[in-house]
Design a protein around this motif. Structure first.
Motif, short mmCIF file in Angstrom:
data_model
loop_
_atom_site.label_atom_id
_atom_site.label_comp_id
_atom_site.label_asym_id
_atom_site.label_seq_id
_atom_site.Cartn_x
_atom_site.Cartn_y
_atom_site.Cartn_z
N SER A 1 0.84 -1.19 0.00
CA SER A 1 0.00 0.00 0.00
C SER A 1 0.87 1.25 0.00
CB SER A 1 -0.90 0.03 1.25
OG SER A 1 -1.84 -1.02 1.23
N LYS A 2 0.42 2.29 -0.68
CA LYS A 2 1.16 3.55 -0.64
C LYS A 2 1.03 4.21 0.73
CE LYS A 2 1.28 4.81 -5.54
NZ LYS A 2 0.99 5.86 -6.54
N PHE A 3 -0.18 4.20 1.29
CA PHE A 3 -0.42 4.83 2.59
C PHE A 3 -0.73 3.77 3.64
CE2 PHE A 3 -1.52 8.18 -0.43
CZ PHE A 3 -0.90 9.29 0.13
N THR A 4 -0.09 3.88 4.79
CA THR A 4 -0.43 3.07 5.96
C THR A 4 -0.45 3.98 7.17
OG1 THR A 4 1.89 2.50 6.33
CG2 THR A 4 0.60 0.94 5.04
N GLY A 5 -1.20 3.59 8.17
CA GLY A 5 -1.21 4.43 9.36
C GLY A 5 -2.09 3.89 10.45
N SER A 6 -1.95 4.49 11.62
CA SER A 6 -2.76 4.11 12.77
C SER A 6 -2.88 5.30 13.69
CB SER A 6 -2.13 2.92 13.52
OG SER A 6 -0.85 3.28 14.02
N ALA A 7 -3.94 5.31 14.49
CA ALA A 7 -4.16 6.35 15.48
C ALA A 7 -4.94 5.76 16.63
CB ALA A 7 -4.90 7.54 14.87
N GLY A 8 -4.76 6.31 17.81
CA GLY A 8 -5.49 5.77 18.95
C GLY A 8 -5.52 6.74 20.11
N ILE A 9 -6.46 6.51 20.98
CA ILE A 9 -6.58 7.28 22.21
C ILE A 9 -6.74 6.29 23.35
CG2 ILE A 9 -9.09 7.55 21.92
CD1 ILE A 9 -8.73 10.33 23.28
N ASP A 10 -6.07 6.55 24.48
CA ASP A 10 -6.08 5.65 25.61
C ASP A 10 -6.36 6.42 26.90
OD1 ASP A 10 -5.01 3.10 24.27
OD2 ASP A 10 -3.53 4.61 23.72
N TYR A 11 -7.04 5.75 27.80
CA TYR A 11 -7.41 6.36 29.08
C TYR A 11 -7.07 5.39 30.20
CZ TYR A 11 -10.27 8.51 32.75
OH TYR A 11 -10.70 9.11 33.90
N GLN A 12 -6.42 5.89 31.24
CA GLN A 12 -6.02 5.08 32.38
C GLN A 12 -6.37 5.80 33.66
OE1 GLN A 12 -2.20 2.99 32.16
NE2 GLN A 12 -1.73 3.68 34.23
N TRP A 13 -6.96 5.07 34.65
CA TRP A 13 -7.41 5.73 35.86
C TRP A 13 -7.34 4.78 37.06
CZ3 TRP A 13 -10.36 3.28 32.41
CH2 TRP A 13 -11.40 2.46 32.87
N GLU A 14 -7.25 5.38 38.25
CA GLU A 14 -7.33 4.63 39.49
C GLU A 14 -8.80 4.48 39.87
OE1 GLU A 14 -4.81 3.33 41.09
OE2 GLU A 14 -3.12 4.29 40.05
N THR A 15 -9.25 3.24 40.06
CA THR A 15 -10.66 3.03 40.37
C THR A 15 -11.00 3.33 41.82
OG1 THR A 15 -10.37 0.70 40.96
CG2 THR A 15 -10.72 1.22 38.62
N GLY A 16 -9.98 3.29 42.71
CA GLY A 16 -10.24 3.50 44.12
C GLY A 16 -10.77 2.28 44.84
N TRP A 17 -10.75 1.13 44.15
CA TRP A 17 -11.28 -0.09 44.76
C TRP A 17 -10.29 -1.23 44.54
CZ3 TRP A 17 -13.26 -4.77 42.51
CH2 TRP A 17 -13.89 -5.61 43.44
N SER A 18 -9.83 -1.82 45.61
CA SER A 18 -8.96 -3.00 45.57
C SER A 18 -7.71 -2.76 44.73
CB SER A 18 -9.73 -4.21 45.02
OG SER A 18 -9.00 -5.40 45.22
N ASP A 19 -7.22 -1.54 44.74
CA ASP A 19 -6.00 -1.18 43.99
C ASP A 19 -6.12 -1.43 42.50
OD1 ASP A 19 -4.64 -0.48 46.36
OD2 ASP A 19 -4.04 -2.57 46.68
N LEU A 20 -7.34 -1.51 42.00
CA LEU A 20 -7.54 -1.77 40.57
C LEU A 20 -7.26 -0.52 39.74
CD1 LEU A 20 -10.77 -3.96 40.61
CD2 LEU A 20 -8.52 -4.65 39.72
N VAL A 21 -6.56 -0.74 38.63
CA VAL A 21 -6.31 0.31 37.64
C VAL A 21 -7.16 0.00 36.41
CG1 VAL A 21 -4.61 1.40 36.14
CG2 VAL A 21 -3.98 0.71 38.46
N GLY A 22 -7.91 0.98 35.95
CA GLY A 22 -8.71 0.82 34.75
C GLY A 22 -7.96 1.30 33.52
N LYS A 23 -8.13 0.59 32.43
CA LYS A 23 -7.49 0.97 31.17
C LYS A 23 -8.49 0.77 30.05
CE LYS A 23 -3.02 -0.77 32.85
NZ LYS A 23 -1.90 -1.71 32.60
N ALA A 24 -8.55 1.71 29.12
CA ALA A 24 -9.44 1.60 27.97
C ALA A 24 -8.82 2.33 26.79
CB ALA A 24 -10.82 2.17 28.28
N GLY A 25 -9.12 1.84 25.59
CA GLY A 25 -8.54 2.48 24.40
C GLY A 25 -9.32 2.17 23.16
N LEU A 26 -9.21 3.07 22.20
CA LEU A 26 -9.81 2.91 20.87
C LEU A 26 -8.75 3.22 19.84
CD1 LEU A 26 -12.36 2.55 19.03
CD2 LEU A 26 -12.67 5.03 19.23
#
Length: 723
Positions: free
Chosen positions: A620-645
């Protein structure tokens, strides 16, 4: 217009995979990325070449589970297969690639420092990976022959003598896909030794159905394991060794469905004997590192590898060779079926040894020099069997190539001043190949005239001395911003057609050579939140090895295109907007063409055709990728939340040198969400969210184009326990 919108979306964010960041005195800053792509440890911003680094943790979150997927997520890199998965793998970087199982690879693939020499073994899963380093452009100086497009280094997690623990997990996905994994790490005694093991078992389900048998096509299994041990032999000598094995099986694979059925949206095909493909890869490696009193190192790396690919069954849709079937039936052979069975067996054995001296951390000069030797033996056996009522016509060929290669190399960087650096190196090598070919047929095949167009047994050899220098300049604009410009060269060995050689296709095809000119910018930790890489390149490529099609024999011999070229660039970045939000994006452009290729074989068997100016197949002449990610402290049982698109795009490309079989450009959306702490993790994911339908494979094998569709929408989730 649509392409412009795609590019605008890609460049809206600024790309390595998920952004790595750390807390520094209460402020979020980007984490420095260290790599070993130059066979010495350096910051990624100090490597004067296009380089992408993907962390294993990020690949796991995005459900990037295979080597070829990880490579394809970097700009100006594309992967796939020519006719069938696990059988004809394809990889290209910056438009330079190899779609040939009979030749050496154009992209070097290394797992923990040992090269996977067989192109057929490049396809496989990622297991307990620390990071993947993708070097764009020829790496002939540091890595030698068959790295003319670039090099991919997959680095596994090392045994840790300070840690006792592990994890077990299970993943469920669409179409009955199940993956179970287990990892352990344990110290051995009190002397600084440790062992680490990893095991992954995967069962996958297909999404196409046979209308003849009613069975699903594309079901597969994968078993992948590794055991590593590391420790200090003495105060100055350390060792790390591993044994790794992977067994992959596709229970019901096909060469494709008719193009018309694909365009009609069909997910079924009339196939009564799908191919069964097995791929086994085993590697044993050991590395000794001796630390000298002055801080330098002597490194010895030894590797032994075997691989085997077996194919059984037919794989063609019913009626694909109807014209041949009718012809022979009219000659009095009732029920004749051309190529009713197409068995294949390919084996590969490789031994390699590298000894290098590494001098790094010096005030003005960092350098590495060494010796490398390799021996390999590759055997490919093909069958083409046609059946009829009461009999069978069989054809068989066997090609064996023994390769010996030795080389010496040196590479370094010299600080001319506080801002200017000179880098360069040279490798000089010698290749020798010896080839033996046999062909046979039974009496029925001879009587039917199926043997006349084939070459019979012969032996040949070739040898070549090659040199692959590189040189360039680096300029530090600031402590965080570097500019570089340089020239590098690459060499890919010549060889021999090894499967069903047609008359006139005997003898060797030539080696490939190229020169690449590149300039770029690397900016790390700008304001502690932004990193940016950019590069431009021009590649002059001579004697490219191109797969053709011989209509008389239905075989795919190699020939050399006198001149090809590729030019373009990449831009990649990552931006930590806040402590929680991060952006990443990358885009690449590669205008790769056959500059001079006037005698390419015509697909319809009518002779030759001039394809000069055509786009390189699969690129392919053009290739690419893009994304956004979010990370947060849930405040419960030391759990860290992570999400992305994320979004991944590639523009239109062709499956043949004549540019007749075309896949329009397309983009895929992927997403994930996870909760994790030190004891357990749970996650969900979705790939190809829009259920985009596209061609993953397409080939005209003599009687029309056959197509395999890419993976549809896949949804899944999993759970992991840590101990």
């Amino acid at each position: 217009m649509r392409l412009g919108l795609h590019l605008a979306a890609l460049l809206a964010g600024v790309s390595l995979p998920i952004t790595v960041f750390a807390q520094d005195a209460g402020e979020t800053v980007l984490e420095t990325i260290w790599v070993t792509a130059q066979k010495r440890e350096t910051e990624s911003k100090d490597v004067p070449a296009g380089l992408s680094v993907e962390r294993g943790e990020d690949l796991r979150l995005m459900k990037t589970s295979r080597r070829e997927e990880a490579i394809a997520e970097t700009p100006n890199a594309v992967t796939g297969a020519v006719t069938a998965k696990l059988y004809t793998s394809f990889t290209a970087i910056r438009g330079v690639g190899s779609a040939l199982i009979e030749s050496d690879s154009a992209v070097g693939l290394y797992v923990d420092g040992v090269g996977i020499g067989s192109t057929q073994a490049h396809s496989g899963t990622l297991l307990d990976v620390d990071r993947v380093e993708v070097m764009r452009g020829p790496q002939g100086t540091l890595y030698g022959r068959n790295n003319i497009a670039g090099s991919v280094n997959i680095i596994s997690n090392r045994p840790d003598p300070e840690k006792m623990g592990g994890e077990i997990g299970v993943d469920y996905g669409s179409r009955g896909t199940v993956t179970s994994t287990g990892i352990f790490n344990t110290p051995i005694g009190d002397g600084g030794w440790a062992a680490r093991g990893a095991l992954s078992v995967t069962k996958t389900g297909g999404f196409t159905t046979s209308t003849v048998t009613g069975d699903d096509l594309g079901d597969g299994k994968d078993l992948h394991g590794r055991l590593s041990i590391a420790g200090d032999v003495t105060d100055s000598l350390e060792f790390i060794g591993s044994v790794e094995m992977e067994r992959q099986t596709l229970d019901a694979e096909m060469f494709g469905m008719p193009e018309a059925d694909f365009l009609a949206g069909s997910n079924s095909v009339a196939i009564d004997d799908p191919s069964r493909i097995k791929s086994n890869l085993a590697t044993v490696s050991g590395q000794f590192t001796y630390h000298l009193d002055n801080g330098d190192k002597i490194v010895s790396q030894t590797g032994f590898q075997t691989s085997k690919v077996e194919v059984a069954g037919n794989g063609f849709p019913v009626g694909y060779f109807a014209a041949y079937d009718a012809l022979f039936q009219s000659y009095g052979f009732p029920g004749f079926r051309y190529r009713s069975e197409n068995p294949y067996e390919g084996t590969y054995r490789q031994f390699s040894q590298e000894l290098r001296y590494v001098s790094e951390g010096n005030e003005r000069l960092d350098w590495v020099a060494g010796l490398y030797g390799e021996y390999s033996s590759a055997t490919r056996e093909y069958g083409a069997n046609s059946s009829f009522t009461g009999g069978e016509a069989t054809l068989y060929s066997r090609g064996e190539t023994d390769t010996s290669s030795v080389s010496a190399f040196a590479d370094g960087t010299y600080a001319l001043s506080d801002r200017w650096k000179l880098y360069g190196g040279l490798r000089v090598g010698y290749d020798r190949k010896r080839f033996d070919y046999d062909f046979s047929a039974n009496a029925t095949a001879t009587m039917l005239g199926l043997t006349g167009a084939f070459a019979h047994g012969y032996s040949d050899s070739l040898s070549k001395v090659y040199a692959t220098p590189r040189a360039g300049l680096q300029f530090a604009v600031t402590d965080d911003v570097n500019l570089y410009a340089g020239v590098a060269t690459g060499y890919k060995s010549g060889g021999f057609n090894a499967g069903f050689v047609g008359s006139g296709d005997e003898g060797a095809y030539g080696a490939e050579k190229l020169i690449s000119y590149e300039a770029g910018l690397k900016a790390e930790d700008i304001a502690g939140r932004l990193s940016l890489d950019a590069s431009v390149f021009y590649i002059d490529w001579r004697d490219q090895q191109v797969q053709g099609f011989n209509a008389m024999t239905s075989t795919t011999p190699l020939m050399n295109a006198p001149r090809s070229q590729s030019w373009g660039g990449e831009i990649a970045g990552r931006f930590q907007m806040t402590d929680q939000w991060s952006l990443r994006a990358a885009a690449g452009y590669a205008d790769a063409t056959y500059k001079e290729f006037a005698n390419a074989r015509a697909l319809n068997g009518s002779g030759t055709v001039d394809v000069s100016g055509n786009q390189q197949q699969f690129v392919s002449k053009f290739t690419g990728s893009a994304g956004i990610d979010y990370q947060w402290e849930t405040g419960w049982s030391d759990l860290v939340g992570k999400a992305g698109l994320s979004y991944q795009f590639r523009s239109a490309y062709y499956f043949d040198v004549q540019n007749t079989v075309r896949q329009p450009g397309y983009g895929l959306y992927n997403a994930y969400a996870a909760l994790e702490n030190d004891r357990y993790a749970a996650y969900i994911y979705a790939r190809n969210i829009g259920d985009k339908r596209y061609r993953a494979l397409a080939a005209d094998l003599g009687m029309g184009t056959l197509v395999n569709a890419g993976d549809p929408l896949t949804i899944g989730g999993g759970f992991k326990l840590k101990f």
